[in-house]
Design an enzyme around this catalytic site. Structure first.
Site: not given
Ligand code: EPU
Length: 350
Positions: A176, A250, A346
């Site tokens: 990012r 995010s 972010e």
């Molecule tokens: N999780 C929880 N509770 C929550 C949210 C997440 O326990 O309320 C856990 C999920 O179960 C999962 C883990 O955290 O095991 C990661 O969550 P998720 O797969 O939804 O991905 P993320 O790390 O939250 C990142 C990117 C997203 C992108 C997704 C998919 C960042 C900051 N965010 O989210 O990007 O869509 O992976 O690749 O890197 C963005 O940058 O705006 C964005 C949406």
């Protein structure tokens, strides 16, 4: 013979004063721009540089406003990038090169490429924002980042007015992050982005949510269109549509910790979601950390934590930027208090 220098044509830039920015940020936060100029071409960007008033003013470059928290009126010169156009520039043996104007919507571009038979961007479907903003924060989702599909970009240097072409190495892409969030922030207007879509196309399916779709549908050889539809489904199920509920995706980056720190946290919280990185560090799921602190669905004032994904802060209606920042700080404090980890926002906070 001496020919007189051509007199430059009068500037045709439209300058708006006190323009509302509410419709130009996906959080829907109220703020106005002292000066707003719409940039519809590379020539417009150069006119700004040569303009006696605008040329010297500090700039704020606005794409789709999907990664922005406005806490006050902006007294910078806001350049709203509206450069359009998409074309298949080149078909190489190992890739298609697609050239896109910085003001095009990212998601529409992903869809347009698929319709032209140019797959490769499908994992990044539905990411809000413009094509010009995509390299600024090296957008990414479901195992693919912009840098993996990047050829080069053109940008106008807002000091010299010259057009420069930067390749991936010169953009310094990180998680990012890029040179446009660092050294070139506000100093350079991205006008065109060239995307590199590798041939032959290969699906990227390593992400758990996509593996789950494969298991559910028994479709073990999905095409790019199928992956696009799955990614749209997954995102719609857990991320709020900014057209309905204001948000900036995010809100925090996933923090990266050392192996030792990670072991320490796992010792205390065995459930913590963590991913090993190539350099031996670990990325922790910020959404999990926030969720574990009990924030999901909570609000401070009119700013809240989305019910289905704790990493997304939302405008519950009429929130101010200050309320969003107050909520973000409270979350940072509780995550720091419990896990000793500092979450980094972010979006750009103005
Ligand atoms: N999780 C929880 N509770 C929550 C949210 C997440 O326990 O309320 C856990 C999920 O179960 C999962 C883990 O955290 O095991 C990661 O969550 P998720 O797969 O939804 O991905 P993320 O790390 O939250 C990142 C990117 C997203 C992108 C997704 C998919 C960042 C900051 N965010 O989210 O990007 O869509 O992976 O690749 O890197 C963005 O940058 O705006 C964005 C949406």
């Amino acid at each position: 013979m001496h020919t007189p220098a051509a007199v430059p044509p009068p500037s045709s830039l439209v300058i708006e004063r006190g323009a509302s920015l509410r419709a130009f940020n996906t959080f829907g936060l109220p703020a106005s721009a002292q000066t707003l100029v719409r940039i519809a071409s590379e020539a417009d960007a150069k006119k700004v540089v040569n303009d006696p008033e605008l040329g010297r003013a500090p700039k704020f470059i606005l794409g789709g406003g999907s990664n922005l928290v406005l806490t006050q009126d902006v007294d910078l010169c806001v350049l709203k990038i509206e450069i359009k156009g998409r074309r298949l520039l080149e078909t190489r043996e190992d890739a298609w090169i697609v050239e896109v104007g910085a003001g095009e919507s990212w998601h529409d571009t992903v869809q347009w490429c698929l319709e032209q038979g140019l797959p490769g961007l499908e994992n990044m479907a539905l990411i809000p924002g413009t094509v010009g903003a995509a390299p600024v924060q090296n957008i990414g989702a479901y195992g693919v980042e912009l840098k993996d599909r990047f050829e080069s970009l053109d940008a106008v240097d807002m000091i010299t007015g010259r057009t420069v072409t930067l390749d991936a190495a010169q953009c310094h892409f990180g998680y990012r992050d890029s040179v446009f969030k660092q050294r070139l922030g506000g100093k350079s207007v991205i006008t065109k982005v060239r995307l590199r879509l590798p041939r032959p196309w290969q699906p990227v399916l390593g992400y758990m949510e996509l593996e789950r779709k494969i298991a559910e549908t028994a479709n073990i050889h999905p095409d790019a269109r199928q992956i696009f539809d799955w990614v749209c489904d997954v995102r719609r199920a857990k991320l709020p549509d900014p057209a309905v509920i204001g948000n900036a995706g995010s809100f925090f980056k996933n923090p990266v910790v050392s192996a030792e720190q990670c072991r320490d946290i796992i010792g205390r919280d065995p459930e913590i979601v963590h991913y090993p990185m190539d350099d031996g560090t670990y990325k922790l799921a910020a959404g999990w950390l926030i969720d574990a602190c009990g924030w999901k669905g909570k609000s401070i004032g009119r700013a809240g934590v989305y019910e289905r994904q704790a990493l997304v802060l939302v405008n519950r209606g009429g929130a101010s930027g200050a309320e969003v920042v107050t909520l973000a700080r409270a979350i940072q404090e509780s995550v720091y208090g419990r896990f000793g980890i500092r979450l980094e926002p972010e979006p750009v906070v103005v």
